[in-house]
Design a protein around this motif. Structure first.
Motif, short mmCIF file in Angstrom:
data_model
loop_
_atom_site.label_atom_id
_atom_site.label_comp_id
_atom_site.label_asym_id
_atom_site.label_seq_id
_atom_site.Cartn_x
_atom_site.Cartn_y
_atom_site.Cartn_z
N MET A 1 0.85 -1.19 0.00
CA MET A 1 0.00 0.00 0.00
C MET A 1 0.88 1.24 0.00
SD MET A 1 -3.09 -0.88 2.65
CE MET A 1 -2.15 -1.84 3.83
N THR A 2 0.43 2.25 -0.69
CA THR A 2 1.19 3.50 -0.78
C THR A 2 0.33 4.66 -0.29
OG1 THR A 2 2.37 2.64 -2.69
CG2 THR A 2 2.45 5.01 -2.37
N PHE A 3 0.95 5.52 0.49
CA PHE A 3 0.22 6.65 1.05
C PHE A 3 0.97 7.94 0.71
CE2 PHE A 3 -0.58 2.91 3.55
CZ PHE A 3 -1.94 2.94 3.79
N GLU A 4 0.28 8.85 0.07
CA GLU A 4 0.93 10.11 -0.29
C GLU A 4 1.01 11.03 0.93
OE1 GLU A 4 -0.35 12.09 -3.75
OE2 GLU A 4 -0.13 10.31 -5.01
N VAL A 5 2.11 11.74 1.01
CA VAL A 5 2.33 12.66 2.14
C VAL A 5 2.60 14.05 1.57
CG1 VAL A 5 3.78 13.17 4.13
CG2 VAL A 5 3.30 10.78 3.53
N GLN A 11 8.99 15.63 5.96
CA GLN A 11 10.19 15.57 6.83
C GLN A 11 9.90 14.80 8.13
OE1 GLN A 11 11.22 19.33 8.88
NE2 GLN A 11 9.45 20.23 7.86
N TYR A 12 8.63 14.58 8.44
CA TYR A 12 8.28 13.84 9.67
C TYR A 12 7.97 12.36 9.39
CZ TYR A 12 7.88 18.64 11.15
OH TYR A 12 8.15 19.95 11.41
N ALA A 13 8.17 11.96 8.15
CA ALA A 13 7.81 10.58 7.78
C ALA A 13 8.68 9.55 8.50
CB ALA A 13 7.90 10.41 6.27
N SER A 14 9.97 9.82 8.62
CA SER A 14 10.87 8.84 9.25
C SER A 14 10.46 8.60 10.70
CB SER A 14 12.31 9.34 9.21
OG SER A 14 12.72 9.46 7.89
N ALA A 27 4.35 -5.46 9.82
CA ALA A 27 4.45 -4.72 8.55
C ALA A 27 5.86 -4.18 8.33
CB ALA A 27 3.46 -3.56 8.56
N VAL A 28 6.15 -3.84 7.07
CA VAL A 28 7.42 -3.19 6.73
C VAL A 28 7.08 -1.82 6.15
CG1 VAL A 28 9.49 -3.28 5.30
CG2 VAL A 28 8.56 -5.38 6.31
N PHE A 29 7.68 -0.80 6.71
CA PHE A 29 7.42 0.57 6.27
C PHE A 29 8.67 1.14 5.60
CE2 PHE A 29 4.52 -0.20 9.73
CZ PHE A 29 3.36 0.47 9.39
N SER A 30 8.45 1.93 4.58
CA SER A 30 9.57 2.66 3.99
C SER A 30 9.05 3.99 3.46
CB SER A 30 10.20 1.85 2.86
OG SER A 30 9.24 1.59 1.86
N CYS A 31 9.99 4.86 3.15
CA CYS A 31 9.63 6.20 2.70
C CYS A 31 10.36 6.49 1.40
CB CYS A 31 10.05 7.19 3.79
SG CYS A 31 9.62 8.86 3.43
N ALA A 32 9.63 6.98 0.40
CA ALA A 32 10.27 7.32 -0.86
C ALA A 32 9.66 8.61 -1.38
CB ALA A 32 10.07 6.20 -1.88
N GLU A 33 10.49 9.62 -1.55
CA GLU A 33 10.05 10.94 -2.00
C GLU A 33 8.85 11.42 -1.17
OE1 GLU A 33 9.56 10.90 -6.23
OE2 GLU A 33 11.67 10.47 -6.59
N ASP A 34 7.66 11.49 -1.78
CA ASP A 34 6.50 12.01 -1.06
C ASP A 34 5.53 10.89 -0.69
OD1 ASP A 34 5.72 11.38 -3.56
OD2 ASP A 34 4.50 13.19 -3.88
#
Lengths: 80, 469
Positions: A1-5, A11-14, A27-34
């Motif tokens: 699943m992908t969630f737009e930010v 900057q608060y995603a991490s 679950a496994v979470f990661s952050c890519a661009e937005d």
């Protein structure tokens, strides 16, 4: 699943992911661009996860922006 | 304008509850949350936050000082000792299934204070710098050592300006001398009544004769001491709990108006007999049913009835302070204003710590009456005494009203650093705070009636439930 930010919150995603990782240990979470990308959770969790990611981003932002106020409160109350 | 940080949580009707560091709260919408978190507050938002004390213009203006005062008023300040639990004997004349406090048989040897320990206890009391003291005699059955109780009470009356005593007794065997001791005005009785006399017999007294003796004695205690000087605590088995209505009526028939509804404690010998993981959900449902029944009862009762802990939670929310319950304070300093002295003179920070040590799980003793407090151990126990910086608590809307209970964490998990939301203490209190705010924001006049009684205010007011749309 992908969630737009939004750009103002990315900057608060991490920090948000760090908290979500122990709320959803499967679950496994990661952050890519937005985007925040989540694997290992069923699509049925999307609504709940959307809310928790949004809340997590908001909380991280509020905490970050209020550190100076918290410091001020402690400093003013305990200064001698 | 500076807005004090707001925390938020979902309510059960799609809105949000917001709270600030000082315990101020209001309900609002998802749209307000978006505006607040993204820095787009409207003039109406700003006016509301300013009017309600959630914001200030500059340090030392009245809004800042008021907020700081409310915030500090909620802190549990480090105080001199003023409460001590004394266990002059572990011996008991009952053998309850789940004995909460570790006990031994009435005829066992070596489980009482000796004269040397009594002298050391009196020296310990003499060293307290406080003018007021409250002494709770526990056991075992403390009335088995009436001579020790007399010595301590006599010493405290002469040494402190004010001294209060509580005898935690099963009221099973009360001699004439014991009744004489209990009759004094400064001496209160705390006993156990497990909901109904039937359940009490099943769990404690075992036969009709023993139950009859207890019933006679509790009635005599209430008649002679007055209802305000006698409390009765039930220990409820969540898997076979008495119907709330019957439980309330049993207590009301005795003239009692307060009940501290407690499930069987996880600590102590009880943990060896019960499956605690399975009972939390039963307990939560039972507790809610009990509160609903209580509200119904109060709607027509002459004398309102309270559940002690929910009242305590509500008062912590509305009034702040109320730091007299050692399981719920922030910071929760151990070994400061409160101590436990066991039958062998060993000191503990709480009665739960004594039980954990007694069952051999973990040594949470903090010294003994002969050599004094182990300050280095106390420093370790107090190194993380608050919930201010816990990564879960700092995001929790209920943080200002809550606290930490490391003794409970150590008891259940053997450590204090597991994620807070996984702890029993957190889950239990989240549920209680949810319930408290649900009641506060209820539109039901019957709920309002009970809230006014529990908060000791003339009547319910909409000011208790601010809303910003």
């Amino acid at each position: 699943m992908t969630f737009e930010v939004s750009a103002s919150l990315i900057q608060y995603a991490s920090e948000t992911i760090r908290r979500l990782e122990y709320l959803y240990p499967e679950a496994v979470f990661s952050c890519a661009e937005d985007k925040v990308i989540v694997t290992g959770l069923s699509e049925g969790k999307r609504t709940e996860l959307t809310r928790n990611i949004r809340y997590g981003l908001y909380r991280a932002k509020i905490n970050d922006e209020s550190k100076s106020l918290q410091d001020l409160l402690f400093r003013e109350m305990f200064k001698r | 304008m500076n807005v004090w940080p707001l925390r938020f949580t979902d309510t059960n009707d799609g809105e949000l509850l917001f709270t600030d560091y000082a315990g101020g709260y209001f309900r609002s919408t998802q749209e307000f949350l978006d505006r607040y978190a993204t820095g787009e507050l409207t003039t109406s938002d700003q006016n509301f936050l300013s009017d309600r004390g959630h914001a200030f213009e500059k340090v030392s203006d009245l809004s800042f000082i008021g907020f700081a005062s409310r915030w500090s008023g909620r802190l549990n300040a480090n105080k001199d000792i003023n409460y001590i639990i004394l266990v002059p004997t572990l011996r008991c004349n009952l053998s309850c299934d789940y004995c909460q406090v570790s006990r031994v048989n009435e005829n066992a040897k070596g489980f009482d204070w000796d004269d040397k320990t009594l002298s050391a206890v009196l020296r310990l009391l003499e060293g307290f710098g406080t003018k007021e003291i409250k002494v709770e005699f526990q056991g075992g059955e403390p009335l088995l050592r009436l001579n020790m109780l007399r010595e301590v009470r006599s010493f405290c009356r002469s040494h402190f300006e004010t001294a209060q005593f509580v005898v935690c007794t099963n009221l099973q065997t009360v001699s004439k001398y014991a009744w004489d001791f209990l009759s004094d005005e400064d001496t209160h009785i705390s006993t156990s009544l497990d909901g109904t006399f039937d359940v009490h017999q099943q769990q404690r007294t075992k036969d009709n004769t023993t139950t009859g003796t207890f019933r006679t004695n509790i009635l005599k205690a209430i008649e002679t001491k007055g209802v305000g000087n006698v409390s009765a605590l039930p220990t409820i088995d969540p898997l076979s709990a008495p119907e709330p209505k019957i439980l309330i009526q049993t207590f009301a028939d005795l003239g009692l108006h307060s009940i501290f509804l407690r499930p069987i404690n996880y600590q102590g010998f009880a943990r060896k007999r019960y499956q605690f993981d399975q009972v939390n959900q039963f307990w939560s449902g039972y507790y809610r049913r009990f509160i609903d029944e209580l509200i119904e009862y109060n709607a027509t009762a002459d004398e309102p009835f309270e559940e002690y802990y929910l009242t305590h939670i509500l008062r912590r929310i509305i009034q702040g302070g109320h730091n007299n319950h050692v399981d719920l304070r922030n910071p929760n300093w151990l070994g400061q204003d409160y101590l436990v002295v066991d039958f062998n003179g060993v000191l503990y920070p709480t009665d739960e710590a004594r039980m954990i040590t007694r069952i051999g799980q973990l040594d949470l003793s903090i010294g003994n009456v002969h050599s004094g407090l182990d300050l280095s151990k106390l420093d370790v126990l107090n190194s993380d005494a608050s919930n201010f910086f816990d990564p879960d608590c700092m995001n929790c809307a209920y943080q200002p009203y809550c606290g930490v209970d490391h003794i409970d964490d150590l008891s259940r998990y053997g450590r204090v650093d597991i994620p807070r939301h996984l702890t029993d203490h957190c889950q239990k209190h989240m549920s209680l705070f949810d319930l408290a705010f649900e009641l506060l924001y209820s539109g039901d006049p019957k709920v309002h009636n009970s809230l006014a009684a529990w908060l000791n205010i003339p009547g319910y007011s909409p000011h208790l439930t601010p809303v910003h749309l």
